[in-house]
Design an enzyme around this catalytic site. Structure first.
Site, PDB file in Angstrom:
ATOM      1  N   HIS A 107      55.563  39.369  53.793  1.00  0.00           N
ATOM      2  CA  HIS A 107      56.524  38.450  53.183  1.00  0.00           C
ATOM      3  C   HIS A 107      57.793  39.154  52.727  1.00  0.00           C
ATOM      4  O   HIS A 107      58.815  38.516  52.464  1.00  0.00           O
ATOM      5  CB  HIS A 107      55.882  37.724  51.995  1.00  0.00           C
ATOM      6  CG  HIS A 107      56.321  36.303  51.852  1.00  0.00           C
ATOM      7  ND1 HIS A 107      57.629  35.898  52.051  1.00  0.00           N
ATOM      8  CD2 HIS A 107      55.636  35.166  51.559  1.00  0.00           C
ATOM      9  CE1 HIS A 107      57.725  34.593  51.863  1.00  0.00           C
ATOM     10  NE2 HIS A 107      56.530  34.125  51.573  1.00  0.00           N
ATOM     11  N   ASP A 120      59.999  35.502  56.078  1.00  0.00           N
ATOM     12  CA  ASP A 120      59.733  34.336  55.241  1.00  0.00           C
ATOM     13  C   ASP A 120      58.942  33.296  56.026  1.00  0.00           C
ATOM     14  O   ASP A 120      58.848  33.357  57.259  1.00  0.00           O
ATOM     15  CB  ASP A 120      61.046  33.726  54.745  1.00  0.00           C
ATOM     16  CG  ASP A 120      61.771  34.650  53.772  1.00  0.00           C
ATOM     17  OD1 ASP A 120      61.083  35.425  53.082  1.00  0.00           O
ATOM     18  OD2 ASP A 120      63.014  34.597  53.718  1.00  0.00           O
TER      19      ASP A 120
END
Length: 483
Positions: free
Chosen positions: A456, A460
């Protein structure tokens, strides 16, 4: 007063050794450090009046290698060694590799026997002499007689503490190696030197993966300046206490303790670090494989024996096309910046008896299906036989792990750092799906689930969704692969 300087020339990454003979017969030896891939060779006249000889040390055959296991020696005492001859087999953390020699001579002494485990990098393995008549004189030679200093587990504690900046660089990555370990001369391609200068990187801190340890472009790109902090002693003690208690409680004969291979140790270390440090999340997509299966059958029917495509070959090609459409996923976390790759190098997870290894099919965006299929089969076979070369499993920009040959509908995989993503591919399952063209309103279709694990920090959720959507579209309309 007798004095002479002897300088061994640098030859394909072999370390330089200088010797000074003085009048009292003693020798002072100044060695440069081991250059990657090749063994450290130390020419010396030992204090016990041995003839001129060369000490061959355990080489670093991969960026993560710290120890190795000694396989069968291919030469016997007294055998002549020519450049390119294999001295012995060495099992590294990744594969079993033939240890080739670069200088001629005669094998005079074997210091580490076949089958020895966990031999540290830099430890003396064998001794050669230039003249066959000197072989017998080396019969009593021991490791203690070697001028090469044996590595010590406490050596890091005995040295003076480096500055915080230097210490950070030296411990930042498995591919790092200190300048003291490396020597003064560094082999690097002109492009690698230019990139290192632009990024203000110290080449002596980077281990090369090119021929004979040469630093190449990919080494600069993959260099990681940041590492996870080691757990405190207290935390480590707490973590190991339950395991120790369970082991103590087990009744005799209820279990078998299996020794860890070098590969298993590295897998455990790297994947634990990845899972603990990289914020994983997962996005799954279901793919109708009807058209891709028909395309595979049609292409194989016209192959005339030139190739035989697998579903995995088509998945690699489709993944490559999706990465070109969503390049943000073809990236790596580099500590203080994100590196986005323009080329696509697919790491292909292969299960071997020793553990998991990921040979890399490079530039898949420039390869056809037949070429990908040929390389995948070759790398897979040689990986299972421990015959991969270091440059064939180092690097990579994106990993695919395919368990489609097993009845595994879906799974999640751990990211292969520093890459940002890994794709987990399950088996194809006949599934009832809606069908507006059918009178029944449904049909049975071969459905395959693909799960993308993402870091992450780099990718995204929206990026992962765009990539999996693109992959699904390409696999369900495979003619896009041809574009």
């Amino acid at each position: 007063m007798l004095s002479a300087n002897m300088l061994r020339r640098m030859h394909h990454g072999v370390a330089v050794t200088r010797m000074l003979l003085v009048s009292n017969g003693k020798v002072q030896v100044k060695k440069s450090a081991l250059y990657p891939v090749m063994a450290k060779l130390a020419r010396t006249y030992a204090t016990k009046n041995y003839p001129a000889h060369t000490v061959i040390n355990m080489p670093a055959l991969s960026p993560t290698m710290t120890t190795g296991n000694i396989g069968a020696f291919q030469k016997k005492i007294g055998d002549k060694i020519e450049p390119g001859d294999v001295l012995c087999e060495i099992e590294t953390d990744k594969a079993q590799i033939d240890f080739e020699q670069q200088d001629e001579g005669y094998l005079a002494k074997i210091l580490i026997e076949t089958g020895t485990k966990d031999v540290p990098v830099g430890k003396p393995l064998a001794v050669t002499v230039e003249n066959e008549g000197d072989v017998a004189a080396m019969a009593d030679f021991t490791i203690e007689d070697s001028s090469a200093k044996e590595p010590s587990a406490k050596s890091g504690e005995e040295k003076s503490a480096p500055s915080s900046e230097k210490q950070s660089k030296e411990t930042s990555s498995p591919s790092n190696v200190s300048g003291e370990e490396r020597g003064d001369r560094v082999f690097a391609s002109p492009l690698a030197r230019k990139l290192a200068e632009e990024k203000d990187l110290d080449l002596s801190q980077i281990r090369g993966s090119g021929p004979n340890g040469r630093i190449i472009k990919v080494d600069i790109e993959n260099f990681k300046p940041v590492v996870a902090p080691k757990p405190s002693n207290e935390a480590a003690a707490k973590a190991t206490t339950p395991a120790a208690s369970a082991a103590d409680a087990a009744a005799p004969g209820d279990y078998e303790d299996l020794p860890l291979s070098n590969m298993r140790k590295i897998i455990a270390s790297r994947l634990a670090e990845s899972k603990n440090m990289n914020p994983h999340y997962y996005v799954t997509v279901s793919v109708n494989m009807e058209k891709i299966i028909r395309l595979r059958a049609a292409l194989n029917a016209m192959a005339d024996g030139r190739y035989k495509l697998s579903v995995n070959d088509l998945v690699i090609k489709a993944t490559t096309a999706a990465l070109r459409q969503v390049p943000e996923v073809n990236a790596a976390w580099m500590g203080d910046f994100i590196r986005q790759y323009k080329n696509v190098d697919i790491s292909m997870a292969v299960a071997t008896p020793s553990g998991l290894i990921t040979p890399v099919i490079r530039n898949t965006h420039a390869l056809g299906l037949a070429e990908i299929s040929t390389l995948a089969k070759d790398y897979g076979q040689r990986a299972r036989n421990n015959k991969l070369k270091p440059e064939e499993y180092q690097g990579g920009t994106f990993t695919i792990s395919n368990l489609g040959m097993f009845p595994v509908d879906q799974f999640t995989a751990i990211i292969n750092p520093p890459q940002a993503c890994i794709l987990a591919v399950g088996t194809t399952v006949d599934t009832v799906v809606p069908d507006s063209t059918s009178e029944k309103g449904f049909k049975v279709a071969p459905i395959m689930k693909c799960t993308l694990s993402s870091d992450h920090r780099v990718v995204d959720g929206a990026m992962a969704a765009r990539f999996t959507t693109a992959l699904k579209k390409i696999l369900e309309n495979p003619l896009e692969i041809m574009l």
